[in-house]
Design a protein around this motif. Structure first.
Motif, mmCIF file in Angstrom:
data_model
loop_
_atom_site.group_PDB
_atom_site.id
_atom_site.type_symbol
_atom_site.label_atom_id
_atom_site.label_comp_id
_atom_site.label_asym_id
_atom_site.label_seq_id
_atom_site.Cartn_x
_atom_site.Cartn_y
_atom_site.Cartn_z
ATOM 1 N N ILE A 1 22.445 56.656 2.331
ATOM 2 C CA ILE A 1 21.034 56.900 2.691
ATOM 3 C C ILE A 1 20.760 56.405 4.112
ATOM 4 C CG2 ILE A 1 18.636 56.313 2.137
ATOM 5 C CD1 ILE A 1 19.491 56.326 -0.835
ATOM 6 N N CYS A 2 21.251 55.209 4.445
ATOM 7 C CA CYS A 2 21.072 54.698 5.812
ATOM 8 C C CYS A 2 21.802 55.591 6.816
ATOM 9 C CB CYS A 2 21.576 53.263 5.921
ATOM 10 S SG CYS A 2 20.492 52.065 5.140
ATOM 11 N N ALA A 3 22.909 56.214 6.379
ATOM 12 C CA ALA A 3 23.697 57.047 7.290
ATOM 13 C C ALA A 3 23.138 58.464 7.420
ATOM 14 C CB ALA A 3 25.140 57.113 6.794
ATOM 15 N N ASP A 4 22.170 58.824 6.576
ATOM 16 C CA ASP A 4 21.655 60.193 6.533
ATOM 17 C C ASP A 4 20.616 60.418 7.642
ATOM 18 O OD1 ASP A 4 20.550 62.618 5.946
ATOM 19 O OD2 ASP A 4 20.094 62.175 3.842
ATOM 20 N N SER A 5 20.991 61.203 8.653
ATOM 21 C CA SER A 5 20.104 61.395 9.810
ATOM 22 C C SER A 5 18.943 62.349 9.510
ATOM 23 C CB SER A 5 20.903 61.914 11.004
ATOM 24 O OG SER A 5 21.531 63.117 10.643
ATOM 25 N N ASN A 6 18.976 62.998 8.333
ATOM 26 C CA ASN A 6 17.875 63.900 7.972
ATOM 27 C C ASN A 6 16.678 63.158 7.377
ATOM 28 O OD1 ASN A 6 19.104 66.319 8.752
ATOM 29 N ND2 ASN A 6 20.372 66.267 6.895
ATOM 30 N N ARG A 7 16.824 61.863 7.150
ATOM 31 C CA ARG A 7 15.719 61.102 6.565
ATOM 32 C C ARG A 7 14.745 60.662 7.641
ATOM 33 N NH1 ARG A 7 16.179 59.302 0.948
ATOM 34 N NH2 ARG A 7 17.989 60.427 0.240
ATOM 35 N N ASP A 8 13.484 60.511 7.236
ATOM 36 C CA ASP A 8 12.472 60.000 8.161
ATOM 37 C C ASP A 8 12.828 58.548 8.505
ATOM 38 O OD1 ASP A 8 10.274 58.936 9.410
ATOM 39 O OD2 ASP A 8 8.817 59.939 8.127
ATOM 40 N N PRO A 9 13.184 58.268 9.774
ATOM 41 C CA PRO A 9 13.660 56.923 10.113
ATOM 42 C C PRO A 9 12.552 55.883 10.197
ATOM 43 C CG PRO A 9 13.626 58.300 12.068
ATOM 44 C CD PRO A 9 13.173 59.179 10.935
ATOM 45 N N HIS A 10 11.293 56.335 10.210
ATOM 46 C CA HIS A 10 10.187 55.388 10.386
ATOM 47 C C HIS A 10 9.431 55.089 9.095
ATOM 48 C CE1 HIS A 10 11.131 56.015 14.526
ATOM 49 N NE2 HIS A 10 10.797 57.292 14.469
ATOM 50 N N LEU A 11 9.940 55.632 7.985
ATOM 51 C CA LEU A 11 9.305 55.440 6.680
ATOM 52 C C LEU A 11 10.238 54.617 5.788
ATOM 53 C CD1 LEU A 11 7.086 56.209 4.592
ATOM 54 C CD2 LEU A 11 8.330 58.329 4.194
ATOM 55 N N LEU A 12 9.702 53.549 5.212
ATOM 56 C CA LEU A 12 10.542 52.643 4.420
ATOM 57 C C LEU A 12 9.923 52.432 3.037
ATOM 58 C CD1 LEU A 12 13.124 50.948 5.130
ATOM 59 C CD2 LEU A 12 11.596 49.006 5.433
#
Ligand SMILES: [Zn+2]
Length: 197
Positions: A69-80
């Motif tokens: 999940i951390c490696a997935d660049s398709n995820r919104d990087p600013h939402l946690l």
């Protein structure tokens, strides 16, 4: 029955969700009905224990430097999304209602059980918020007193005011954990998250 059998049953009984009867049934299944199942199972457990470790970024299980999940660049990087444990993370993933990243606490604050902030996976939390420029946090922790205390601690001590914080609540039964909710309930709980006051 025998000391070795008793030890196996005790070890199985210590696993989540298994009582003495289930532990005995599994032990008998492995040893009496299907002895050939024992070795592959033993090897699979050893292999998984050797290969998997905590993701140094989020606390999820990882096989490489960080989790998928951390490696997935398709995820919104600013939402946690903050969760108590890995099964909760998996439950939210199954709902397909969330596309940000996670932070796994590996517990929740519980003065009764001597669980303070130091016992939770919070060592890199503040640094993460800054480095990853987190703009929004969803607190997906249990709907109970300990969950409430955990959310309060995070919002009061660790999360900067400029970050939008919401907490899932709607749809989750009182006192129940995220992992027990079905996909539809979790989807509505995520959609109906409310701002932390
Ligand atoms: Zn990770």
């Amino acid at each position: 029955m025998s000391p070795a059998f008793d030890e196996l049953v005790q070890r199985l009984k210590a696993l989540p969700g298994l009582g003495i009867r289930s532990a005995e049934r599994i032990a008998l299944h492995l040893l009496v009905q299907k002895p050939e199942d024992v070795l592959p199972l033993q090897e699979a457990i050893t292999k998984a224990a050797e290969k998997l470790h905590r993701c140094p970024i989020c606390g999820n299980l990882a096989e490489g430097d960080c989790c998928s999940i951390c490696a997935d660049s398709n995820r919104d990087p600013h939402l946690l999304c903050v969760v108590e444990n890995v099964p909760d993370l998996l439950a939210i993933e199954r709902s397909s209602a969330y596309r940000g990243r996670y932070h796994v606490l590996h517990g929740k604050l519980s003065p009764l059980h001597d669980v303070g902030p130091e016992e939770l996976n919070l060592g890199n939390f503040t640094a993460r918020l800054e480095e990853e420029k987190i703009r929004e946090i969803i607190l997906a922790v249990s709907n109970d007193i300990e969950g409430e205390a955990t959310c309060h601690y995070l919002t009061e001590n660790l999360i900067p005011r400029e970050v939008t914080v919401s907490r899932i609540g709607f749809g989750l039964p009182s006192g129940a954990g995220v992992v027990f909710a079905d996909a539809t309930t979790l989807k509505s709980a995520l959609e109906a998250r409310r701002p932390m006051s």
